[in-house]
Design a protein around this motif. Structure first.
Motif, short mmCIF file in Angstrom:
data_model
loop_
_atom_site.label_atom_id
_atom_site.label_comp_id
_atom_site.label_asym_id
_atom_site.label_seq_id
_atom_site.Cartn_x
_atom_site.Cartn_y
_atom_site.Cartn_z
N GLY A 218 0.82 -1.20 0.00
CA GLY A 218 0.00 0.00 0.00
C GLY A 218 0.85 1.25 0.00
O GLY A 218 0.56 2.21 -0.73
N TYR B 236 0.16 2.57 -3.62
CA TYR B 236 -1.03 3.42 -3.51
C TYR B 236 -0.67 4.82 -3.03
O TYR B 236 -1.21 5.81 -3.54
N PHE C 146 -6.51 2.20 2.48
CA PHE C 146 -7.42 2.98 1.64
C PHE C 146 -8.16 4.10 2.37
O PHE C 146 -8.80 4.93 1.73
#
Length: 559
Positions: free
Chosen positions: A17, A21, A95
């Motif tokens: 992540g 991301y 997220f």
């Protein structure tokens, strides 16, 4: 299931992540500019606005947002089973939390380091700003009052932690001078600080300290609470480089060493997750997992308090805008790794399922004690460290994080009073000393007004912390989303978490409202209604603002 697999899966997901991301968020959504002049440089004053090395700033940000909450929340939530808690921590960190924390720093950094509450007036509406400031004040009041109670309880139950906890403050003061005056390099200072802290941890069990019982007619709990708020008031007025930054930095290093020790012990011992993956036999009175899981675990997945720190203190110390990816997103990864360690300690640190069930007899049980006891057993059996030393190490870790959160929390409350002074043109409360007295006074009023002579009154409104805190996270995401829409950038990375969070928060507030009514707890019932009305009102304000901004963007494109 073996805890090694759980650990590797969780850490691996969070690592990916951060690598992929967070890079996408930084480059495509927030479009970080290394040449942007940050408020730390624009308004540098040596007290609050101080350009700071990104590793030191990461230490401040991470330990300020962490506190005891990423331990308490997951250690309670595993009562529904470790799998739901694990999934929410991992997906929430990647997220939700990373996007939220980095976004809050970005939004504040682009607006002269203003807080999210102050920004709401310009980005959304003045009505939303008023509601936002009320929610912020409630969250800070809860955090400061309850963390003082939590720290006091740990210092009473684990007197071996008293010397290292308070000794760490003097170590931080020395480290602060060394870093600020550049007497040594950061690497050497880091080693010096960590060695000093662990020497104190080793000494702690040999010199356990307790306060005299009923001194001045006060219980030891009340005495500790007064001492803690006295310290926090002084700390909040000192320049950030003198105590806040070095203390948080050393605490951050200490946490990673503690996590390496705990995770290393898991690798060596290979314990099984004795707690059920999904608990079908929850104790009577345990609320529904949906939506309570998403407000029970806040810090460690996503937390509104992070937005206060990000826009309240972190943005005032950002040296380069590109540093916020490391400070904000990786700060969320650090907290997620602590929550993951908590889940493992609370679910694999007990020898049998019966031992685990003996602790989790009702909803709300577990918490820090489950983390300390379970983690100490894993470390003791995995690496051979004495159980007493292991317990002291984990207790000090929890107390130091809660303490740094109190330091930052009181400073943030001081900022809130000063901002109110600016908004309503009340010059007297714009003064730091007056604002600090009001901040500490409001916390003590709650602590002793609702808790009597024991000083534990913060616990009276704590049941609403999870929902109020997650509402605050939703409000922060709302401000970021509106800013992105105005800039014509993709908003789904913040809008989707925003929608999910607001649905779960409103759902949880309604469920809690029913529970408070059935228990005839009319104080919390009334407060729940206030928070619920604020949530619905702000949702309507945000929807109207997003619709208006979207229409304006379409008209501009058609011209």
């Amino acid at each position: 299931m073996n805890a090694i697999f759980v650990m590797l899966l969780g850490l691996g997901a969070m690592f990916l992540g951060y690598v992929f991301y967070s890079k996408f968020i930084a480059e495509k959504i927030y479009k970080l500019d290394p040449n942007f002049k940050t408020p730390a440089h624009e308004f540098e004053d040596g007290v609050d606005f101080v350009p700071t090395n990104k590793f030191v700033l990461w230490g401040h940000h991470f330990t300020s947002v962490a506190g005891a909450a990423p331990i308490i929340g997951p250690a309670i939530a595993v009562i529904w089973g470790w799998v739901p808690a694990f999934l929410w921590v991992i997906f929430g960190t990647i997220f939700f939390a990373g996007v939220h924390d980095a976004g809050a720093i970005w939004a504040s950094n682009r607006n002269k380091a203003r807080s999210m509450g102050s920004l709401t007036g310009d980005v959304v509406s003045k009505r939303a700003q008023t509601l936002f400031m009320i929610v912020i004040f409630l969250v800070l009041l809860m955090v400061n009052a309850v963390f003082a109670t939590a720290i006091a309880g740990l210092l009473i139950n684990f007197p071996s932690a008293v010397v290292p906890v308070w000794g760490a403050i003097f170590v931080a003061l020395i480290i602060g001078q060394i870093i600020f005056r550049k007497w040594m390099g950061l690497g050497a200072v880091s080693v010096l600080g960590v060695v000093a802290l662990y020497i104190l941890i080793g000494v702690g069990p040999s010199v356990p300290l307790t306060l005299p019982d009923m001194a001045m007619g006060l219980s030891d709990n009340a005495q500790w609470i007064l001492i803690l708020f006295g310290y926090a008031a002084i700390a909040s007025l000192l320049p950030v480089w003198m105590l806040l930054q070095p203390r948080d930095y050393i605490n951050g290093l200490q946490l990673f060493i503690g996590l390496i020790l705990l995770y290393g012990a898991v690798l060596l011992l290979g314990p099984d997750m004795t707690a059920p993956a999904f608990n079908a036999n929850t104790p009577e009175g345990t609320p529904s997992m949906l939506p309570l899981l998403f407000v029970t675990i806040a810090c460690g997945a996503i937390s509104g308090f992070h937005g206060l720190v990000a826009s309240g203190t972190t943005s005032k110390q950002l040296d380069k805008e590109t540093d916020l990816r490391f400070v904000g997103y990786f700060g969320a990864i650090g907290e997620g790794s602590l929550s993951l360690a908590t889940i493992i300690a609370a679910c694999a640190g007990f020898a049998t399922l019966a031992d685990w069930e003996a602790v989790y007899t009702s909803f709300g049980q577990g918490g820090v004690s489950a983390f300390v006891e379970g983690g100490a057993r894993i470390i003791s059996e995995g690496v051979g460290l004495d159980v007493g030393i292991s317990e002291t190490l984990l207790t000090v870790m929890a107390v130091l994080f809660a303490g740094t959160t109190m330091d930052t929390g009181i400073r943030l409350q001081r900022y809130i009073f000063q901002e109110w002074g600016n908004i309503y043109n009340i010059s007297v409360i714009q003064k730091p000393l007056v604002a600090t007295i009001l901040a500490v006074g409001s916390c003590l009023l709650l602590a002793f007004g609702a808790g009597g002579a024991d000083g534990s009154g913060g616990l009276a409104i704590w049941p609403l912390f999870g929902t109020t805190n997650q509402l605050l996270a939703g409000l922060t995401l709302m401000v970021i989303t509106v800013m992105l829409v105005r800039l014509g950038r993709p908003m789904y990375v913040t809008l989707l978490p925003l929608i999910f969070l607001l649905i779960m928060t409103v759902f949880a507030l309604i469920i809690q409202l029913q529970g408070f009514y059935e228990k005839q707890d009319y104080f919390l019932f009334f407060l729940d209604i206030v928070v619920l009305i604020a949530a619905i009102w702000i949702i309507l304000e945000a929807t109207a603002t997003l619709s208006k901004v979207s229409k304006e963007n379409k008209r501009n494109l058609q011209r």
